[in-house]
Design an enzyme around this catalytic site. Structure first.
Site, PDB file in Angstrom:
ATOM      1  N   ARG A  79      -5.342 -10.987 -16.018  1.00 34.32           N
ATOM      2  CA  ARG A  79      -6.496 -11.311 -16.887  1.00 34.32           C
ATOM      3  C   ARG A  79      -6.059 -12.257 -18.003  1.00 34.32           C
ATOM      4  O   ARG A  79      -6.863 -12.963 -18.602  1.00 34.32           O
ATOM      5  CB  ARG A  79      -7.134 -10.023 -17.435  1.00 34.32           C
ATOM      6  CG  ARG A  79      -8.386 -10.249 -18.232  1.00 34.32           C
ATOM      7  CD  ARG A  79      -9.346  -9.057 -18.267  1.00 34.32           C
ATOM      8  NE  ARG A  79      -8.705  -7.772 -18.354  1.00 34.32           N
ATOM      9  CZ  ARG A  79      -8.172  -7.262 -19.462  1.00 34.32           C
ATOM     10  NH1 ARG A  79      -8.214  -7.947 -20.592  1.00 34.32           N
ATOM     11  NH2 ARG A  79      -7.597  -6.074 -19.451  1.00 34.32           N
ATOM     12  N   TYR A 119     -29.052 -27.306 -14.806  1.00 29.25           N
ATOM     13  CA  TYR A 119     -29.096 -26.298 -13.746  1.00 29.25           C
ATOM     14  C   TYR A 119     -29.892 -25.091 -14.262  1.00 29.25           C
ATOM     15  O   TYR A 119     -29.730 -24.679 -15.423  1.00 29.25           O
ATOM     16  CB  TYR A 119     -27.655 -25.913 -13.377  1.00 29.25           C
ATOM     17  CG  TYR A 119     -27.572 -24.702 -12.485  1.00 29.25           C
ATOM     18  CD1 TYR A 119     -28.283 -24.652 -11.292  1.00 29.25           C
ATOM     19  CD2 TYR A 119     -26.796 -23.611 -12.844  1.00 29.25           C
ATOM     20  CE1 TYR A 119     -28.205 -23.534 -10.480  1.00 29.25           C
ATOM     21  CE2 TYR A 119     -26.714 -22.485 -12.033  1.00 29.25           C
ATOM     22  CZ  TYR A 119     -27.428 -22.462 -10.857  1.00 29.25           C
ATOM     23  OH  TYR A 119     -27.363 -21.353 -10.059  1.00 29.25           O
ATOM     24  N   LYS A 176     -18.500 -26.281  -6.204  1.00 29.79           N
ATOM     25  CA  LYS A 176     -19.183 -27.440  -5.598  1.00 29.79           C
ATOM     26  C   LYS A 176     -18.162 -28.479  -5.096  1.00 29.79           C
ATOM     27  O   LYS A 176     -17.410 -28.182  -4.200  1.00 29.79           O
ATOM     28  CB  LYS A 176     -20.157 -28.036  -6.615  1.00 29.79           C
ATOM     29  CG  LYS A 176     -21.012 -26.997  -7.338  1.00 29.79           C
ATOM     30  CD  LYS A 176     -21.878 -26.199  -6.402  1.00 29.79           C
ATOM     31  CE  LYS A 176     -22.707 -25.195  -7.187  1.00 29.79           C
ATOM     32  NZ  LYS A 176     -23.375 -24.204  -6.345  1.00 29.79           N
ATOM     33  N   ASP A 236     -21.431 -30.656 -18.614  1.00 29.84           N
ATOM     34  CA  ASP A 236     -21.271 -30.103 -17.266  1.00 29.84           C
ATOM     35  C   ASP A 236     -21.107 -31.298 -16.324  1.00 29.84           C
ATOM     36  O   ASP A 236     -22.058 -32.054 -16.094  1.00 29.84           O
ATOM     37  CB  ASP A 236     -22.505 -29.261 -16.912  1.00 29.84           C
ATOM     38  CG  ASP A 236     -22.397 -28.622 -15.533  1.00 29.84           C
ATOM     39  OD1 ASP A 236     -21.696 -29.194 -14.663  1.00 29.84           O
ATOM     40  OD2 ASP A 236     -23.023 -27.575 -15.306  1.00 29.84           O
TER      41      ASP A 236
END
Ligand SMILES: Cc1ncc(COP(=O)(O)O)c(C=O)c1O
Length: 401
Positions: A61, A115, A213, A188
């Site tokens: 983590r 988005y 993507k 983004d």
């Protein structure tokens, strides 16, 4: 390696084969490191790593080797000092907003055609938590300047190429405006990919990718990443240590492997998208095409400048003339090669109906305000042969009407 010869079967089953001596070779491809523990000869070393006075790993983590390799590749390709990976693009966007200082009592100025989940994250979650969100068309630079001057926001948020309307953001001007009004610019860059555009070079403070993507590129991994300064990266690191939206080593490996062919794929995707966009623009059943590569696109020249003439992206959207939701659904069902799947940026050519998928979380009024109609279809060009894709689109358009 511990000598196990005199140990019981259960002990040998646990420890046999593990912790081989340090190799004297370097693997060509980064290995997958799925361990959640790391051993050091001295516990002082472990302590120093916890204290961040020494580099290393203590717990995934907090960081892990395969993920670090992916992060370092992204920092390199985006021209940033450092990167931090997340379990998804949305995890990356949430962390970047928090690291940029968005809190109760602060304001965010954002493009409305983001988005759908990003729009809803801002408009619902951050608003419920006490932040103020002002949506402004980022292609209207005087409106952006007005909103920045009026609200003095913590962050200005835009997509390099917007989802699903394919508007292109003037990043150098937005960065200048944001900084003059005390805001950080979050970009983004998912649709452009680091191959076409490096927003940090144009003045952005945080660059975000859904690596699900173009970066992963094969439709088989979910991941997100933020590229930024070393100082901002420390903020992301401290945050993700607490909230735990970490990327796993298998996913990091797939994303890193996908990245290697990014330029080959994006070049082909840009070429295919350009051919499809030109063909659609001439088609009698198509009312309009959004693609920055078309000379009629309002930001065509800006896109050429920002993307260095390397292409205009693999995604386009188009309006089927007079189509309602049912007609678009029949069109999508009739496709044989182009796949009606809810993603983009893959080697596969993909189509999606934004109103019922990527932008479903917006109300009908919000979608109408942004300009997302019922007849709008988003297409992400894959790497197949363009003529086969066009023939598929032709037969589906014919059978849907
Ligand atoms: C532009 C853009 N940003 C972010 C995201 C969110 O990424 P993820 O699905 O990996 O969380 C998406 C998802 O489609 C997207 O299209």
């Amino acid at each position: 390696m511990t000598d196990l010869r005199d140990k019981a079967f259960a002990t040998r089953a646990v420890h046999a084969g593990e912790r081989a001596p340090r190799p004297d070779y370097t693997p060509v491809a980064t290995p997958i490191h799925p361990t959640v523990g790391y051993l050091y000869d001295s516990i002082d070393d472990l302590d120093a790593i916890f204290a961040t006075t020494r580099e290393g790993y203590v717990y995934p983590r907090y960081g892990s080797p395969t993920v670090a390799a992916f992060e370092s590749a992204l920092a390199e390709l985006e021209g940033g000092e450092a990167a931090h990976a997340f379990a998804s693009g949305m995890g990356a966007i949430l962390a970047a907003l928090l690291a940029a200082g968005v809190r109760a009592g602060t304001t965010v100025v954002a493009a409305p055609d983001l988005y759908g989940a990003t729009y809803t994250l801002l408009n619902r979650l951050f608003t419920e938590l006490g932040a103020t969100v002002r949506f402004v068309d980022v292609t209207d630079l005087s409106a952006v300047e007005g909103a920045l001057a009026e609200t003095r926001p913590a962050a200005l948020v835009a997509e390099t190429i917007s989802n699903p309307l394919l508007k292109v953001a003037d990043l150098p001007t937005l960065a200048d405006l944001a900084h003059r009004h005390g805001a950080q610019l979050l970009v983004d860059n998912t649709f452009a990919s680091p191959y076409l555009c490096n927003p940090l070079v144009h003045g952005a403070d945080f660059v975000i990718h859904s690596a699900t993507k173009f970066i992963g590129g094969h439709g088989d991994v979910m991941a997100g990443v933020v590229v930024t300064s070393a100082e901002n990266r420390r903020g992301l690191y401290e945050l993700n240590k607490l909230v735990g939206g970490v990327l796993g080593p298998f996913e990091a490996w797939l994303a890193l492997r996908g990245l290697k062919t990014l330029p080959l794929r994006v070049r082909q995707q840009c070429a295919n998208a350009t051919r499809i966009a030109k063909w659609l623009a001439e088609h009698p059943k198509i009312a309009g095409v959004n693609y920055p590569g078309l000379p009629t696109h309002p930001q065509h020249k800006l896109a050429r400048r920002l993307f260095g003439g390397q292409g205009f992206g693999g995604v386009l959207s188009f309006e089927i003339a007079g189509a309602d939701r049912a007609t678009v659904f029949r069109f999508m069902e009739a496709l044989e090669l182009c796949l009606p799947a809810t993603t983009l940026g893959d080697i596969y050519t993909l189509v999606l109906h934004p109103a019922t998928s990527s932008h479903r979380s917006l109300s009908a009024e919000e979608r109408a305000r942004v300009g997302i109609g019922e007849g709008l279809v988003r297409l992400s060009a894959g790497v197949e042969d363009a003529a086969d894709l066009i023939a598929d689109l032709e037969q589906a358009l014919a059978s849907a009407s």
